[in-house]
Design a protein around this motif. Structure first.
Motif, PDB file in Angstrom:
ATOM      1  N   ILE A  60       0.844  -1.200   0.000  1.00 53.46           N
ATOM      2  CA  ILE A  60       0.000   0.000   0.000  1.00 53.46           C
ATOM      3  C   ILE A  60       0.876   1.246   0.000  1.00 53.46           C
ATOM      4  O   ILE A  60       0.623   2.204  -0.734  1.00 53.46           O
ATOM      5  N   ALA A  61       1.928   1.231   0.818  1.00 48.83           N
ATOM      6  CA  ALA A  61       2.832   2.378   0.894  1.00 48.83           C
ATOM      7  C   ALA A  61       3.497   2.650  -0.454  1.00 48.83           C
ATOM      8  O   ALA A  61       3.629   3.800  -0.882  1.00 48.83           O
ATOM      9  N   LYS A  62       3.905   1.589  -1.127  1.00 47.24           N
ATOM     10  CA  LYS A  62       4.563   1.744  -2.431  1.00 47.24           C
ATOM     11  C   LYS A  62       3.597   2.305  -3.461  1.00 47.24           C
ATOM     12  O   LYS A  62       3.943   3.207  -4.242  1.00 47.24           O
ATOM     13  N   ALA A  63       2.366   1.781  -3.484  1.00 43.79           N
ATOM     14  CA  ALA A  63       1.367   2.253  -4.450  1.00 43.79           C
ATOM     15  C   ALA A  63       0.984   3.701  -4.189  1.00 43.79           C
ATOM     16  O   ALA A  63       0.651   4.449  -5.110  1.00 43.79           O
ATOM     17  N   SER A  64       1.058   4.108  -2.917  1.00 44.72           N
ATOM     18  CA  SER A  64       0.639   5.451  -2.523  1.00 44.72           C
ATOM     19  C   SER A  64       1.780   6.465  -2.526  1.00 44.72           C
ATOM     20  O   SER A  64       1.595   7.615  -2.141  1.00 44.72           O
ATOM     21  N   LYS A  65       2.938   6.055  -2.967  1.00 40.28           N
ATOM     22  CA  LYS A  65       4.107   6.948  -2.967  1.00 40.28           C
ATOM     23  C   LYS A  65       3.784   8.245  -3.697  1.00 40.28           C
ATOM     24  O   LYS A  65       3.320   8.246  -4.845  1.00 40.28           O
ATOM     25  N   GLY A  66       3.983   9.362  -3.025  1.00 42.98           N
ATOM     26  CA  GLY A  66       3.707  10.661  -3.627  1.00 42.98           C
ATOM     27  C   GLY A  66       2.269  11.116  -3.494  1.00 42.98           C
ATOM     28  O   GLY A  66       1.936  12.241  -3.845  1.00 42.98           O
ATOM     29  N   LYS A  67       1.395  10.230  -2.972  1.00 32.92           N
ATOM     30  CA  LYS A  67      -0.005  10.593  -2.737  1.00 32.92           C
ATOM     31  C   LYS A  67      -0.220  10.759  -1.236  1.00 32.92           C
ATOM     32  O   LYS A  67       0.688  10.560  -0.427  1.00 32.92           O
ATOM     33  N   ARG A  68      -1.442  11.069  -0.860  1.00 37.44           N
ATOM     34  CA  ARG A  68      -1.791  11.240   0.550  1.00 37.44           C
ATOM     35  C   ARG A  68      -2.959  10.309   0.882  1.00 37.44           C
ATOM     36  O   ARG A  68      -4.070  10.530   0.408  1.00 37.44           O
ATOM     37  N   ALA A  69      -2.688   9.299   1.648  1.00 32.43           N
ATOM     38  CA  ALA A  69      -3.702   8.301   1.970  1.00 32.43           C
ATOM     39  C   ALA A  69      -4.341   8.576   3.327  1.00 32.43           C
ATOM     40  O   ALA A  69      -3.664   8.985   4.274  1.00 32.43           O
ATOM     41  N   ILE A  70      -5.641   8.356   3.398  1.00 40.35           N
ATOM     42  CA  ILE A  70      -6.361   8.430   4.669  1.00 40.35           C
ATOM     43  C   ILE A  70      -6.644   6.992   5.094  1.00 40.35           C
ATOM     44  O   ILE A  70      -7.424   6.282   4.462  1.00 40.35           O
ATOM     45  N   ILE A  71      -5.980   6.563   6.158  1.00 40.10           N
ATOM     46  CA  ILE A  71      -6.071   5.174   6.608  1.00 40.10           C
ATOM     47  C   ILE A  71      -6.227   5.126   8.124  1.00 40.10           C
ATOM     48  O   ILE A  71      -5.572   5.874   8.856  1.00 40.10           O
ATOM     49  N   LEU A  93       3.458   6.722   4.249  1.00 34.31           N
ATOM     50  CA  LEU A  93       2.087   6.258   4.475  1.00 34.31           C
ATOM     51  C   LEU A  93       1.746   6.415   5.952  1.00 34.31           C
ATOM     52  O   LEU A  93       2.218   5.651   6.797  1.00 34.31           O
ATOM     53  N   ASN A  94       0.935   7.416   6.247  1.00 32.11           N
ATOM     54  CA  ASN A  94       0.586   7.706   7.633  1.00 32.11           C
ATOM     55  C   ASN A  94      -0.712   6.991   8.020  1.00 32.11           C
ATOM     56  O   ASN A  94      -1.763   7.249   7.438  1.00 32.11           O
ATOM     57  N   ILE A  95      -0.626   6.110   8.995  1.00 37.94           N
ATOM     58  CA  ILE A  95      -1.763   5.303   9.422  1.00 37.94           C
ATOM     59  C   ILE A  95      -2.254   5.806  10.774  1.00 37.94           C
ATOM     60  O   ILE A  95      -1.481   5.888  11.732  1.00 37.94           O
ATOM     61  N   ASN A  96      -3.531   6.152  10.837  1.00 35.54           N
ATOM     62  CA  ASN A  96      -4.129   6.630  12.082  1.00 35.54           C
ATOM     63  C   ASN A  96      -4.485   5.464  12.992  1.00 35.54           C
ATOM     64  O   ASN A  96      -5.154   4.520  12.568  1.00 35.54           O
ATOM     65  N   LEU A  97      -4.067   5.547  14.238  1.00 38.26           N
ATOM     66  CA  LEU A  97      -4.501   4.581  15.238  1.00 38.26           C
ATOM     67  C   LEU A  97      -5.886   5.002  15.720  1.00 38.26           C
ATOM     68  O   LEU A  97      -6.087   6.155  16.104  1.00 38.26           O
TER      69      LEU A  97
END
Length: 207
Positions: A60-71, A93-97
């Motif tokens: 997921i981190a690789k696919a999202s490189k350069g994007k901003r993911a909400i997780i 890839l920033n993952i919210n706890l």
């Protein structure tokens, strides 16, 4: 989970819909740089039960490189899980706890990772309430955790702001601010029991 999302989720569970992770990430790889996208409107990170699958998260981190993911993840903060989440953060890839109460959110925030929390439904804007009325009422609700961290109610829950316009949940560095989502829907009362009462500003302090 209710409505169309539940219908879709049931079909994924039965195998009528859905795809593997690699196929699901194909559209993400094609997004423009800086684009915001949401992972998992329901469900959680790859992995069996309480464990996080490192290989899956790094995909997921690789696919999202350069994007901003909400997780978001409800997976428990075990040493292995936190190590994987930190590794993903290092890749952008920033993952919210996710926490089920303000007190639990405080404990998760001690780990130095972004945190989101379910709030009592009193934090939500009522159907018959104008924005100004809501803001006046919300001023009486606790806006800091017991440990002094700022609670910011998600603006998409009480205004027309969208996740792509806001983007805060995609950020890893929020200076300790915890994003809160008021309980809603048919299970609101049950969620309120878990989240706890909506404290007054004098309970946890205000600034």
């Amino acid at each position: 989970m209710t409505g169309p999302l539940k219908l879709h989720w049931d079909m994924v569970t039965s195998g009528e819909r859905g795809s593997g992770l690699d196929e699901a990430l194909q559209p993400i790889r094609k997004l423009n740089r800086g684009a915001i996208w949401r992972y998992g409107q329901a469900g959680d990170l790859p992995g069996e039960k309480d464990t996080i699958d490192r290989a899956g998260v790094l995909k997921i981190a690789k696919a999202s490189k350069g994007k901003r993911a909400i997780i978001f993840t409800h997976k428990p903060p075990s040493l292995d899980n936190i190590a994987i989440i930190r590794e993903a953060a290092a890749e952008g890839l920033n993952i919210n706890l996710s926490a089920d109460s303000i007190e639990k959110a405080d404990n998760l925030a001690d780990l130095g990772l972004p945190v989101a929390v379910v709030l009592n439904s009193e934090y939500g804007r009522r159907k018959d309430e104008s924005l100004s009325e809501y803001r006046r009422r919300a001023k009486d609700l606790a806006n800091y955790t017991p440990k002094g961290r700022k609670i910011a109610v998600c603006p998409a829950t009480y205004t027309d702001v969208s996740c792509t316009q806001c983007g805060v949940c995609a950020d890893g560095e929020r200076k300790g601010v915890i994003v809160g989502f008021p309980a809603h829907g048919t299970k609101k009362k049950r969620v309120d029991e878990i989240a706890g009462h909506a404290g007054k500003r004098s309970d946890h302090g205000s600034r």
